[in-house]
Design a protein around this motif. Structure first.
Motif, PDB file in Angstrom:
ATOM      1  N   PRO A  81       0.783  -1.211  -0.212  1.00 65.16           N
ATOM      2  CA  PRO A  81       0.154  -0.080   0.034  1.00 65.16           C
ATOM      3  C   PRO A  81       0.720   1.157   0.127  1.00 65.16           C
ATOM      4  O   PRO A  81       0.504   2.260  -0.825  1.00 65.16           O
ATOM      5  N   GLU A  82       1.810   1.144   0.689  1.00 67.99           N
ATOM      6  CA  GLU A  82       2.783   2.520   0.933  1.00 67.99           C
ATOM      7  C   GLU A  82       3.421   2.803  -0.464  1.00 67.99           C
ATOM      8  O   GLU A  82       4.042   4.023  -0.579  1.00 67.99           O
ATOM      9  N   GLN A  83       3.618   1.943  -1.197  1.00 64.74           N
ATOM     10  CA  GLN A  83       4.537   2.140  -2.544  1.00 64.74           C
ATOM     11  C   GLN A  83       3.358   2.469  -3.728  1.00 64.74           C
ATOM     12  O   GLN A  83       4.080   2.856  -4.692  1.00 64.74           O
ATOM     13  N   ARG A  84       2.187   2.780  -3.186  1.00 65.04           N
ATOM     14  CA  ARG A  84       1.175   2.870  -4.523  1.00 65.04           C
ATOM     15  C   ARG A  84       0.931   4.383  -4.998  1.00 65.04           C
ATOM     16  O   ARG A  84       0.707   4.647  -5.975  1.00 65.04           O
ATOM     17  N   HIS A  85       1.356   5.005  -4.125  1.00 65.19           N
ATOM     18  CA  HIS A  85       1.300   6.681  -3.998  1.00 65.19           C
ATOM     19  C   HIS A  85      -0.243   7.014  -4.447  1.00 65.19           C
ATOM     20  O   HIS A  85      -0.654   7.859  -5.235  1.00 65.19           O
ATOM     21  N   VAL A  86      -1.222   6.244  -3.631  1.00 65.65           N
ATOM     22  CA  VAL A  86      -2.822   6.693  -3.827  1.00 65.65           C
ATOM     23  C   VAL A  86      -3.154   7.168  -2.744  1.00 65.65           C
ATOM     24  O   VAL A  86      -3.071   6.559  -1.385  1.00 65.65           O
ATOM     25  N   GLY A  87      -3.534   8.363  -2.600  1.00 67.72           N
ATOM     26  CA  GLY A  87      -4.421   9.033  -1.409  1.00 67.72           C
ATOM     27  C   GLY A  87      -5.743   8.638  -1.330  1.00 67.72           C
ATOM     28  O   GLY A  87      -6.558   8.361  -2.285  1.00 67.72           O
ATOM     29  N   ILE A  88      -6.182   8.606  -0.166  1.00 69.53           N
ATOM     30  CA  ILE A  88      -7.681   8.281   0.185  1.00 69.53           C
ATOM     31  C   ILE A  88      -8.113   9.247   1.298  1.00 69.53           C
ATOM     32  O   ILE A  88      -7.374   9.518   2.288  1.00 69.53           O
ATOM     33  N   LEU A  89      -9.531   9.560   1.017  1.00 65.78           N
ATOM     34  CA  LEU A  89     -10.235  10.591   2.065  1.00 65.78           C
ATOM     35  C   LEU A  89     -11.440   9.604   2.478  1.00 65.78           C
ATOM     36  O   LEU A  89     -12.010   9.011   1.663  1.00 65.78           O
ATOM     37  N   PHE A  90     -11.762   9.662   3.585  1.00 67.39           N
ATOM     38  CA  PHE A  90     -12.669   8.719   4.112  1.00 67.39           C
ATOM     39  C   PHE A  90     -13.931   9.579   4.734  1.00 67.39           C
ATOM     40  O   PHE A  90     -13.767  10.776   4.854  1.00 67.39           O
ATOM     41  N   LEU A 157      -2.984  15.487   0.654  1.00 65.47           N
ATOM     42  CA  LEU A 157      -2.228  15.968  -0.795  1.00 65.47           C
ATOM     43  C   LEU A 157      -0.838  16.458  -0.540  1.00 65.47           C
ATOM     44  O   LEU A 157       0.027  16.363  -1.288  1.00 65.47           O
ATOM     45  N   LEU A 158      -0.271  16.720   1.007  1.00 60.95           N
ATOM     46  CA  LEU A 158       1.086  16.859   1.090  1.00 60.95           C
ATOM     47  C   LEU A 158       1.730  15.707   0.971  1.00 60.95           C
ATOM     48  O   LEU A 158       3.209  15.522   0.673  1.00 60.95           O
ATOM     49  N   SER A 159       1.385  14.434   0.982  1.00 59.11           N
ATOM     50  CA  SER A 159       1.845  13.089   0.745  1.00 59.11           C
ATOM     51  C   SER A 159       2.412  12.987  -0.744  1.00 59.11           C
ATOM     52  O   SER A 159       2.960  12.034  -1.123  1.00 59.11           O
ATOM     53  N   GLU A 160       1.640  14.088  -1.635  1.00 59.29           N
ATOM     54  CA  GLU A 160       2.260  14.135  -2.872  1.00 59.29           C
ATOM     55  C   GLU A 160       1.809  12.565  -3.839  1.00 59.29           C
ATOM     56  O   GLU A 160       2.383  12.084  -4.400  1.00 59.29           O
ATOM     57  N   PRO A 161       0.081  12.333  -3.628  1.00 56.49           N
ATOM     58  CA  PRO A 161      -0.308  11.125  -4.179  1.00 56.49           C
ATOM     59  C   PRO A 161      -0.310  11.359  -5.702  1.00 56.49           C
ATOM     60  O   PRO A 161      -0.421  12.426  -6.127  1.00 56.49           O
ATOM     61  N   LYS A 162      -0.448  10.161  -6.477  1.00 58.55           N
ATOM     62  CA  LYS A 162      -0.679  10.228  -7.822  1.00 58.55           C
ATOM     63  C   LYS A 162      -2.000   9.916  -8.298  1.00 58.55           C
ATOM     64  O   LYS A 162      -2.478  10.177  -9.558  1.00 58.55           O
ATOM     65  N   ALA A 163      -2.880   9.473  -7.314  1.00 56.95           N
ATOM     66  CA  ALA A 163      -4.298   9.404  -7.512  1.00 56.95           C
ATOM     67  C   ALA A 163      -5.212   9.538  -6.272  1.00 56.95           C
ATOM     68  O   ALA A 163      -4.465   9.675  -5.429  1.00 56.95           O
ATOM     69  N   LEU A 164      -6.290  10.056  -6.412  1.00 56.09           N
ATOM     70  CA  LEU A 164      -6.925  10.320  -5.180  1.00 56.09           C
ATOM     71  C   LEU A 164      -8.349   9.460  -5.280  1.00 56.09           C
ATOM     72  O   LEU A 164      -9.112   9.402  -6.247  1.00 56.09           O
ATOM     73  N   LEU A 165      -8.584   8.906  -3.956  1.00 57.04           N
ATOM     74  CA  LEU A 165      -9.790   8.185  -3.913  1.00 57.04           C
ATOM     75  C   LEU A 165     -10.560   8.525  -2.839  1.00 57.04           C
ATOM     76  O   LEU A 165     -10.186   9.457  -1.809  1.00 57.04           O
ATOM     77  N   LEU A 166     -11.930   8.949  -3.129  1.00 63.02           N
ATOM     78  CA  LEU A 166     -12.840   9.561  -2.203  1.00 63.02           C
ATOM     79  C   LEU A 166     -13.883   8.469  -1.627  1.00 63.02           C
ATOM     80  O   LEU A 166     -14.811   8.196  -2.394  1.00 63.02           O
ATOM     81  N   ASP A 167     -13.669   8.204  -0.479  1.00 61.90           N
ATOM     82  CA  ASP A 167     -14.906   7.060   0.201  1.00 61.90           C
ATOM     83  C   ASP A 167     -16.047   7.807   0.898  1.00 61.90           C
ATOM     84  O   ASP A 167     -15.664   8.012   2.327  1.00 61.90           O
ATOM     85  N   GLU A 168     -16.805   8.522   0.129  1.00 66.17           N
ATOM     86  CA  GLU A 168     -18.088   9.301   0.649  1.00 66.17           C
ATOM     87  C   GLU A 168     -17.437  10.172   1.679  1.00 66.17           C
ATOM     88  O   GLU A 168     -18.067  10.374   2.684  1.00 66.17           O
ATOM     89  N   PRO A 169     -16.475  11.190   1.400  1.00 62.26           N
ATOM     90  CA  PRO A 169     -15.994  12.084   2.401  1.00 62.26           C
ATOM     91  C   PRO A 169     -16.780  13.080   2.784  1.00 62.26           C
ATOM     92  O   PRO A 169     -16.506  13.656   3.697  1.00 62.26           O
ATOM     93  N   PHE A 170     -17.759  13.391   2.042  1.00 62.10           N
ATOM     94  CA  PHE A 170     -18.767  14.609   2.419  1.00 62.10           C
ATOM     95  C   PHE A 170     -20.093  14.056   2.813  1.00 62.10           C
ATOM     96  O   PHE A 170     -20.907  15.098   3.474  1.00 62.10           O
ATOM     97  N   SER A 171     -20.161  12.859   3.306  1.00 60.80           N
ATOM     98  CA  SER A 171     -21.466  12.516   3.695  1.00 60.80           C
ATOM     99  C   SER A 171     -22.121  12.877   5.175  1.00 60.80           C
ATOM    100  O   SER A 171     -23.084  13.045   5.335  1.00 60.80           O
TER     101      SER A 171
END
Length: 218
Positions: A81-90, A157-171
């Motif tokens: 997981p830590e090598q994938r450079h994918v950010g996620i918000l929950f 974003l400060l972790s400089e991800p290359k993609a962003l996943l959003l897991d219903e972060p606005f709900s």
């Protein structure tokens, strides 16, 4: 790997199929360009969060998955997981309660940013970017829900991800804050050229994302 997948910028879900027993939860073959958002919709239990777990490398072994995840042409399916450079918000901001706002943001900085001066500069700039100038020493518990959501976004974003996943972060935000945070998240993703995958059951989220929609059915 087909040449067009190996050379394509963005997030590619190449023939991803996730099953549990005899039941197929996810069957998707799609690509998200930099700055674009793909929304995956479906009711609770349809497999939305399961798909995100597969992309970030934390899928429960009770599921069976096949297909590849490529990021900017690199196959990340078997990476840690830590090598994938994918950010996620929950849904929850998951801020560290024992750290100040600035220290929470510092946690997102890459290890290569070692200079104390440079780390402070990036944190102060990040706070200004989300309208929270001067909040570095604040206790996260003193922040509103919308302010916490902004800090969580900027820490990721400060972790400089290359993609962003959003897991219903606005709900869990009220209507006024929800619109504000949606606008901020999608604007930041576009400005940084990040492919975004949003999972939600809220059609207003999908409308705000202004992208294609993939529907999962139970």
């Amino acid at each position: 790997m087909p040449d067009h997948e190996a050379q394509r910028a963005g997030l590619t879900l190449s023939h991803v199929k996730i099953t549990r027993g005899a039941r197929t939860l996810v069957d998707i073959n799609d690509h998200v360009d930099p700055g674009e958002t793909l929304t995956v919709m479906g009711p609770s239990g349809a497999g939305k969060s399961t798909l995100l777990s597969y992309i970030i490398g934390t899928l429960d072994p009770t599921f069976t998955a096949r297909g590849r995840v490529l990021l900017n042409g690199t196959d990340i399916t078997q990476l840690a997981p830590e090598q994938r450079h994918v950010g996620i918000l929950f849904q929850d901001e998951l801020l560290f309660p024992h750290l100040s706002v600035g220290e929470n943001l510092a946690f997102g900085l890459r290890p290569t940013v070692r200079s104390r001066t440079e780390r402070k500069r990036r944190i102060d700039a990040a706070l200004t970017d989300i309208g929270l100038t001067g909040f570095a020493d604040r206790d996260p518990e003193t922040l509103s829900g919308g302010q916490k959501a902004r800090v969580a976004l900027m820490r990721m974003l400060l972790s400089e991800p290359k993609a962003l996943l959003l897991d219903e972060p606005f709900s869990r935000l009220d209507a006024a804050r929800r619109d504000q945070i949606r606008t901020l998240v999608f604007a930041q993703a576009r400005s940084k050229g990040l492919p975004v995958l949003l999972v939600t059951h809220d059609h207003a989220d999908a409308d705000a994302a202004q992208g294609r929609v993939h529907v999962l059915n139970i």
